[in-house]
Structure formats: C-alpha cells, structure tokens
Scaffold this motif. Structure first.
Motif, short mmCIF file in Angstrom:
data_model
loop_
_atom_site.label_atom_id
_atom_site.label_comp_id
_atom_site.label_asym_id
_atom_site.label_seq_id
_atom_site.Cartn_x
_atom_site.Cartn_y
_atom_site.Cartn_z
N TRP A 85 0.82 -1.22 0.00
CA TRP A 85 0.00 0.00 0.00
C TRP A 85 0.85 1.26 0.00
O TRP A 85 0.48 2.28 -0.58
N LEU B 271 3.54 1.82 -1.56
CA LEU B 271 3.88 2.17 -2.94
C LEU B 271 2.64 2.55 -3.74
O LEU B 271 2.67 3.47 -4.56
N LEU B 272 1.53 1.85 -3.50
CA LEU B 272 0.30 2.19 -4.22
C LEU B 272 -0.10 3.64 -3.92
O LEU B 272 -0.60 4.36 -4.78
N GLY C 177 2.51 7.19 -7.90
CA GLY C 177 1.91 5.90 -7.57
C GLY C 177 0.65 5.63 -8.38
O GLY C 177 0.04 6.56 -8.89
#
Lengths: 300, 293
Positions: free
Chosen positions: B124, B126-127, B133
């Motif tokens: 998450w 990185l998301l 992102g």
C-alpha cells in the motif's frame, strides 16, 4: 413471541418451498443473480489488486514501476530481484527458517499446555479454581504494551533478550487457548468420562486417551489460529530481536524495505516473498482456515 | 469420599493447570505487576538507578500534548472498525446466497486477512505513492488534478492508514457475518418476501436486527484488537509525518524503545489498559441489555 414467529414462518416456509420448486425449472441463469455476481467480483478484484500489482512489479524493470496506465504484466520477467531477496546471509531463506522454527515450537507448546490447563479448569473440582480462572480472565484485558517493558527488562536480565527463546517461551502460553479449549471440554457430556472412571481410569488417562482424541477439531482450530498469530507477529519480534540472522519474516521484510527505500522492484520482490508462500498455504487449506476463524470468534 | 479425596482432587487440578499457570505467572502476571510499579518510577534503560517518583509520570502524561494527539489519532484509527463492519455485512449478505462462484469470491475477500499485515502495508505504501503511484495516477486520469498526498501529508495520513485497515479487516468480519447469517431462519425471509417487503427493507428490518449480537461482538472485539495494534503503522510511517499517525499503542512503543523512557511508557500503557477495560465493561453491559432478538 418466538412461538408466533415460528408458526408464521412455518406456513410461509411451506409455501416458499413450493414456489422454489416451481422456480428451479427456469433457473438457468438468473439475470439479477448474474448482475450481483459481476458487481461482487468487481469489488473482489479491488481486494486482490494490491497483490497482483505487487507480483507484477516485482518482475518489472525499474523504469516500468510507475508507468501509467499501470502495466499489469511486465514486458520482460526480471528474476534478479527475487534471487537477491531470497539468498544471502540475511535473505528470506533464513527468515523463513526462523519464522517456521518459532511458530511451530510455540504453537505445539501452546496447544498442549492450554488443553492441559483447560481440562483442569473444566473437569476437575479443586480449591481456588474459580478465583484462578477469574485471574486468567482479567489477564486477557492487559494489552501487550503493558508487558513489553517489564518483559524486556526480565529477558535482558536472564540473558534471553535477542534470542529466539524470547519469542518461543512466552509464545507457549496463550490465555485465549485455555478459554477456547475449556469451552470445548465443558461441552463433552459427563457420561462419556463416567464409564472410564468406573473402569478405574484416572484423570491423566482420560485426558490423553479420551479427551484429546475427541478434541481433534478444536485442537486443529486452535493450532491454525495460534500458528498464524505467531507467523504474522511483528511487534514482539520488533521488541525482542536485534540481530539480523535471527529475524522472522515480517521483521526481515521491514529491514529490507528500510534499507532499500528507492528500490521499488526489490521491495515488491521482498513483499512477495513475505506473502506468497502463506497465500499458497491459504489456498490449499482455506476451508479449514475459514472454518477455524469463524469457530474461534463464536467461542472467543 | 472424604477429605483425602478432596485433597487429591485439588492436587490433580494443580497438576493439570500448573505448567500453564507457571508461564502465565512469568509472562503475564509478574510483568503486569512490575509494569504497575514502573509507572511510579523514573526508570529509563540508560539509567539503571530506579527512583520512586509518585504520580509524576501520570501528571506528565496528562500535560503532554503528544498524548492528546495520540488519543485523537487513535479515535480516527478506530473509525475504520465500524466502517469495515458495515461493508463486511453488505458483502456477507451478497455472498451468502445470491451470487454464483460463492466460494471463490469468499476466498478472495478473505485473502488480505491471512497475509501478514506488515507485508501488505508495504504494498500500500507504494500504491499510495503521491507523485507517481498508481492510485494517484488513476485519480489524475479521471480528472482530479490534486489528489491527496495519502501517507505523505499530515492531514491525510491517518485516513490512508484507515483504508489499509478497513481492507485488511473486511474479510474477517465477513466470515463471522457469514456464520451468523446461517442462523437467520430462511422462512422469515421468505415470509417477508411474500408480505411484499423489498429486499432493502428485509435487510434493514429483519436481517440486520437478527445479526445484532454478531455486530456488537465484532464492534467491541474489533475496537479492542485495533487499539492494541501498531505494527502496520510502525512499518509504513513510524508514526509520521510529524506525529500524524502516532496512535496510543505506537506512542507507548516509541517512548519505551525509541526514547527508552520506560517509566513514562508504563504509565501510558496503563491508560491504554483503562480504555480496554471500558470497552470490556461495555461488552458485559451490552451483552445483557442491548443484544436481544
């Protein structure tokens, strides 16, 4: 009140069953049901998209990581990130060995010791049983944060701080397990043990020969819950472990990510290493795991 | 069956619970007593000399602005619990009977829960990456020019954590609801249908009240479980940026093991205990009064 409900429901139920029988003939694909399936599948995709993105990214080249629109399938498979994550002295192979060792020993100990105690609480009348059980009950409310500092001081004093024993020894004692197994043993009808008592068997024989075999499903549930708890435990490892070669999977993962803050492929390869093996176990044993989790909440 | 029989029974009882009792004594009861004592001392790891300071730690806590920040953050964090429960209820109802591929869908919704929370939190992270992102990439593509900074800005970080936590807990709550829904009598639903109730009415007036004991159980246990958690937050933000994601349990950890203020940390940990005690009391009262059919 219940009685009226039942009666009303009963006659309605008969009518409904009849209409259902009639309906079944036409039940090829119900449009409403298909639509809902699609909607729920869409949301389900949202639930698993982080995993898909993680695995995809772990194989991408660095340049591809943040390309938008998202490249779900990398243009070439870059295995080197995975190789790097798994091998070496502080690779995931070591972390897995550590996690497995800690989780297996803790779980085996916890399952045995808590069923032993649970049998005592459930089936033997002894002095001080109720107050002792109340003491157990109250300990469930004490958050781990209260215990971290004194345990840290204690473990440091007896020399097990920064060893696996600091996780394994306390891990063998679970109050929740005692509760769960006690609940099970209370439910075993007295007639079953009475015959054995008349034949001259003692509590120990009854426990090992009669009760434990009977309790297999409950034991399996407890084992699954306890194992997954140890396997995913990050907080205790964080407090009690210092040396890298002792790290468990979650701690090793955190360490890798802190040291490779810009290497996004490596980070996702590490996250994949931390997640995917457990996911496979889940997919194989999901029926039992889901049952176990559902069963624990009802009792807990 | 005289006195000796009773004595023998007692000894047997102790033999069974003894091994477990020893561990509970060593790893739960004694540390708890020790911690209670530490609350009234100035113990730090650096300075092994312990002095009794009375209520100084508690006074310090009540005057500590960071303590109140941590409390506020905790409240925002706990908001995720009812949201996750409500979503899980809807998902469970949908997956109970009225869809195809039930088993597969259930497994997919449950998947996050069995993974290590720390590992998925990193995904998450990185998301949620604010500049490039995928989440903000998507938001920009649908015309939101200035998407939130998620974990990187103080006003959105706690909500980003909430999203991760809702996602993580959803599957567990769903499984428990699915078990509860099996207890809802089919005939009742059919009767409602025949009486002309719309699906939404049936859901609100019949199913929701019938599963209220489960909702209550999930709410209280979810609150207690969540208030003790700091792993995923420590992993992705370490309580930052600033102190915007420092929840109470993380605040305790930081005081104890980052600043080595162990006496002070003990005092705050007992404040956490008091909150958990209150939730538990609520559970006892609620079980008696609020939950009924």
């Amino acid at each position: 009140m219940d009685h009226v409900k039942e009666e009303r429901a009963g006659s309605a139920g008969q009518a409904a069953a009849a209409s259902r029988r009639r309906l079944r003939k036409f039940e090829a694909i119900a449009p409403g049901r298909a639509l809902l399936t699609l909607v729920m599948a869409g949301f389900a995709l949202l639930m698993v998209v982080p995993f898909i993105w993680m695995v995809g990214t772990s194989f991408k080249s660095p340049a591809e990581v943040f390309v938008y629109p998202v490249k779900w399938i990398p243009s070439s498979l870059n295995w080197e990130h995975h190789l790097r994550v798994w091998t070496g002295p502080d690779g995931f192979a070591t972390y897995y060995a550590n996690s497995l060792k800690i989780s297996l020993i803790s779980t085996a100990g916890a399952v045995f010791l808590s069923s032993l105690a649970a049998y005592g609480f459930a089936r033997i009348r002894f002095k001080g049983r109720e107050p002792l059980f109340l003491l157990y009950l109250s300990m469930m409310m004490v958050p781990p944060q209260v215990l971290f500092v004194p345990k840290f001081i204690m473990f440091d004093a007896i020399g097990i701080y920064n060893t696996h024993l600091a996780l394994i020894l306390p891990g063998m004692f679970t109050i929740f397990g005692v509760f769960m197994m006690r609940q099970f043993f209370l439910g075993v009808p007295g007639e079953i043990t009475e015959a054995a008592f008349i034949d001259g068997a003692g509590h120990f024989r009854i426990f090992f020969r009669l009760m434990l075999p009977l309790a297999k499903p409950a034991l399996a549930t407890l084992a699954i819950i306890d194992f997954s708890w140890h396997w995913n435990d990050y907080e205790n490892a964080l407090v009690f472990l210092l040396d890298r070669n002792l790290f468990t999977v979650p701690l090793g993962l955190q360490n890798f990510i802190l040291e490779n803050t810009v290497d996004y492929n490596g980070m996702m390869a590490a996250a994949t290493a931390g997640i995917v093996p457990m996911l496979l176990v889940f997919l194989i044993g999901q029926r039992y795991i889901i049952q176990g989790v559902a069963g624990s909440a009802v009792k807990g | 069956m005289g006195k000796s029989w009773l004595k023998r029974q007692s000894l047997l009882g102790y033999a069974f619970i003894g091994p477990n009792m020893l561990g509970v004594l060593l790893f739960f009861i004694l540390p708890a007593i020790y911690s209670f004592y530490l609350m009234f001392t100035d113990y730090t790891f650096m300075n092994p000399e312990i002095h009794f300071v009375g209520f100084a730690n508690i006074q310090r806590m009540l005057g500590d602005e960071l303590f109140y920040t941590a409390l506020r953050n905790t409240v925002v964090f706990l908001l995720s619990v009812p949201v996750s429960i409500l979503l899980a209820f809807l998902v469970a109802v949908a997956l109970n009977k009225s869809v195809y591929w039930k088993k597969t869908l259930r497994a997919l919704y449950f998947m996050p829960y069995i993974t290590s929370g720390v590992a998925v939190a990193f995904v998450w992270m990185l998301l949620f990456q604010p500049t490039s992102g995928p989440i903000n990439g998507f938001l920009r593509s649908i015309g939101i020019a200035h998407p939130p900074g998620w974990l990187s800005t103080t006003d959105s970080s706690m909500f980003a954590i909430d999203i991760i936590w809702i996602w993580f807990m959803l599957g567990y709550n769903m499984i428990i609801y699915l078990a509860a829904l099996q207890e809802v009598p089919e005939e009742l639903l059919e009767a409602a249908k025949i009486d002309g109730a719309r699906p939404w009415q049936t859901l609100r007036r019949i199913v929701w009240p019938l599963v209220s004991p489960t909702t209550f159980l999930l709410l209280i246990t979810g609150l207690i479980m969540s208030i003790k958690t700091f792993g995923i937050i420590q992993a992705v933000t370490q309580g930052g940026p600033g102190s915007s994601t420092t929840v109470l349990s993380l605040f305790i950890y930081q005081n104890a093991f980052r600043y080595y203020e162990m006496g002070y940390a003990s005092a705050i940990s007992w404040a956490l205990f008091v909150i958990i005690l209150a939730f538990t009391a609520l559970q006892w009262i609620g079980q008696k009064r609020w939950v009924h059919y």
